[in-house]
Design an enzyme around this catalytic site. Structure first.
Site, PDB file in Angstrom:
ATOM      1  N   HIS A  83      -3.644  10.244   0.642  1.00 31.22           N
ATOM      2  CA  HIS A  83      -3.467   8.622  -0.214  1.00 31.22           C
ATOM      3  C   HIS A  83      -3.541   8.832  -1.829  1.00 31.22           C
ATOM      4  O   HIS A  83      -1.902   8.372  -2.454  1.00 31.22           O
ATOM      5  CB  HIS A  83      -4.696   7.966   0.176  1.00 31.22           C
ATOM      6  CG  HIS A  83      -4.982   7.052   1.085  1.00 31.22           C
ATOM      7  ND1 HIS A  83      -4.643   6.100   1.122  1.00 31.22           N
ATOM      8  CD2 HIS A  83      -5.594   7.411   2.089  1.00 31.22           C
ATOM      9  CE1 HIS A  83      -4.367   5.507   2.394  1.00 31.22           C
ATOM     10  NE2 HIS A  83      -5.255   5.969   3.307  1.00 31.22           N
ATOM     11  N   GLU A 111       0.708  -0.757  -0.480  1.00 21.34           N
ATOM     12  CA  GLU A 111      -0.304   0.012  -0.208  1.00 21.34           C
ATOM     13  C   GLU A 111       0.885   0.618   0.428  1.00 21.34           C
ATOM     14  O   GLU A 111       2.201   1.533   0.509  1.00 21.34           O
ATOM     15  CB  GLU A 111      -1.009  -0.088   1.342  1.00 21.34           C
ATOM     16  CG  GLU A 111      -2.368   1.358   1.463  1.00 21.34           C
ATOM     17  CD  GLU A 111      -3.451   1.104   2.141  1.00 21.34           C
ATOM     18  OE1 GLU A 111      -3.831   2.078   2.788  1.00 21.34           O
ATOM     19  OE2 GLU A 111      -3.871  -0.059   2.966  1.00 21.34           O
ATOM     20  N   ASP A 113       5.152 -13.636  12.032  1.00 18.44           N
ATOM     21  CA  ASP A 113       4.129 -14.657  11.808  1.00 18.44           C
ATOM     22  C   ASP A 113       2.948 -13.404  12.131  1.00 18.44           C
ATOM     23  O   ASP A 113       2.397 -13.364  13.055  1.00 18.44           O
ATOM     24  CB  ASP A 113       3.525 -15.697  12.758  1.00 18.44           C
ATOM     25  CG  ASP A 113       2.129 -16.249  11.718  1.00 18.44           C
ATOM     26  OD1 ASP A 113       1.962 -15.910  11.379  1.00 18.44           O
ATOM     27  OD2 ASP A 113       2.142 -17.222  12.628  1.00 18.44           O
ATOM     28  N   LYS A 122      -7.119  -1.108  12.026  1.00 16.32           N
ATOM     29  CA  LYS A 122      -6.786  -1.711   9.955  1.00 16.32           C
ATOM     30  C   LYS A 122      -5.840  -0.639  10.157  1.00 16.32           C
ATOM     31  O   LYS A 122      -5.046  -0.930   9.813  1.00 16.32           O
ATOM     32  CB  LYS A 122      -8.057  -1.346   9.348  1.00 16.32           C
ATOM     33  CG  LYS A 122      -7.236  -1.893   7.851  1.00 16.32           C
ATOM     34  CD  LYS A 122      -6.462  -0.921   6.968  1.00 16.32           C
ATOM     35  CE  LYS A 122      -6.322  -1.479   5.787  1.00 16.32           C
ATOM     36  NZ  LYS A 122      -5.345  -0.741   5.321  1.00 16.32           N
TER      37      LYS A 122
END
Length: 420
Positions: free
Chosen positions: A369, A78, A272, A256
């Site tokens: 963004h 991203e 992990d 998130k």
């Protein structure tokens, strides 16, 4: 199962690629891509191996944790994540940096009994056998105890009509999943020999005994924009934080954003990330209501942030010692211990959260963004490294941008170049 899949796992990697290419009608160019990005190590790590799938790696800058500066490798596709982490970290560093004390670090090995006739009697018996149960766990992995780790605690719970024996295991500097599973299975086998029905014996990824907290305070001046005073920004961030504590729809997006940064650090460090992600979201609903993992409050002339989440990370074990990039990333970051990695990771998550909330309360999330998305969009339509800045400059002038427009812009730039 079709014939071409029979015995697929037994083949050499090149034979797998050829068989797959024939079955799925891949072109020669396709098979060349698979072959050129393959590795011997990858073939050792996963079943039915074909090739390596790479992700971009960058570094978060300007991060200060416990008075120590860090450059933190992050792996993510991203575009805006690393930029946001660096931006948030820089604002916090100008106000003194993050504090993230080293905290208790135990993993949970869960042994669950089913079909128990007398729950109260069984719980009492299990508690009376605590020393024996811990000894059995440690006998299954004696080297862990020799390093100062091993099974340290035991808690008995009764979720529903099950009985869960939770072993608190210190895995030292390792990720430790395999060690915990071995120790839990040893206890499970012993309990089976005592006549109990053991339904599962395995690590739990809700590592509530491996919580890591990070905190920071940011002066209002370090939050201001050209259009908005820092005090106003701080109060807006605090209100968004309040919303994430009462509304799960907002909390999911809030978290998130935090995990954008944490997952990227976990991948780069060879941990992990899926285990960390699952534990974080489970912890976010620990009181029965899904909440934001971080909180922001206004105190005097500062914005105060705090985050707590399970971070059962390791700096050895798993694929960490096998992957050359992972080992190099530890050299870049200077991180030496699991405790240090947990402190830095939580701080990156809080920095990521700060940058996202500041953008949401000021210019809006899309402004930052899209500046970075335009670069990806230009590359996706075939722009060369030299052409990408030219395409981006044109896209910034447009109200509605998509791939079709990017192609038109690139074609026009190339036509202009050919006409000169």
């Amino acid at each position: 199962m079709s014939d071409w899949q029979h015995g697929f796992y037994k083949l050499a990697a090149e034979e797998r690629r050829q068989r797959l290419a024939k079955a799925r009608q891949l072109s020669m160019d396709d098979t060349t891509v698979l072959a050129n990005t393959s590795s011997d190590l990858g073939d050792e790590l996963v079943e039915n191996y074909l090739t390596d799938y790479s992700l971009p790696e960058g570094v978060a800058l300007n991060l200060t944790v416990n008075d120590k500066p860090y450059v933190v490798p992050m792996v993510i596709e991203e575009p805006s994540v690393i930029a946001a982490a660096s931006n948030g970290a820089h604002r916090v560093s100008r106000s003194g940096g993050f504090t993230a004390p080293h905290q208790q670090r135990l993993l949970v090995g869960q042994v669950v009994l089913d079909q128990v006739t007398d729950v109260d009697k069984t719980v009492a018996w299990l508690n009376s056998q605590q020393d024996r149960i811990l000894a059995i766990a440690n006998e299954a992995h004696p080297s862990m105890q020799k390093r100062g780790g091993g099974a340290k605690t035991m808690t008995v719970r009764t979720p529903g009509d099950f009985i869960s024996i939770d072993l608190g295991i210190d895995v030292c500097q390792a990720m430790g999943a395999n060690s915990v599973n071995t120790m839990a299975e040893a206890v499970g086998n012993w309990l089976s020999d005592q006549g109990y029905h053991v339904i599962v014996a395995i690590l739990s990824n809700l590592a509530t005994q491996s919580l890591q907290t990070a905190k920071c305070e940011i002066a209002f001046a370090n939050l201001a924009t050209a259009e908005m005073a820092g005090a106003e920004v701080a109060h807006r961030i605090a209100r968004l934080s309040d919303l994430a504590q009462v509304d799960p729809f907002r909390a999911a997006t809030h978290n998130k954003g935090i995990m954008n940064g944490i997952d990227a650090v976990m991948i780069a460090s060879g941990n992990d990330w899926r285990a960390i992600e699952s534990g974080a979201h489970a912890y976010a609903t620990r009181d029965g209501h899904y909440r934001g993992l971080s909180t922001w409050t206004v105190e005097g002339d500062h914005l105060r942030g705090e985050i707590s989440l399970p971070l059962p990370v390791g700096v050895v074990g798993g694929s960490i010692g096998l992957n050359k990039m992972t080992k190099l990333n530890y050299k870049i970051s200077g991180i030496k211990s699991a405790e240090e990695l947990a402190a830095v990771t939580a701080s990156v998550g809080l920095a990521q959260n700060l940058a996202a909330l500041r953008a949401l309360t000021t210019t809006g999330i899309q402004a930052g963004h899209m500046k970075l998305q335009y670069r990806s969009l230009a590359a996706s339509v075939g722009a060369s490294p030299a052409e990408i800045p030219l395409v981006v400059a044109q896209l910034k002038k447009e109200k509605h941008v998509d791939q079709a427009l990017a192609r038109q812009v690139l074609a026009a730039i190339r036509k202009d170049g050919a006409d000169e």
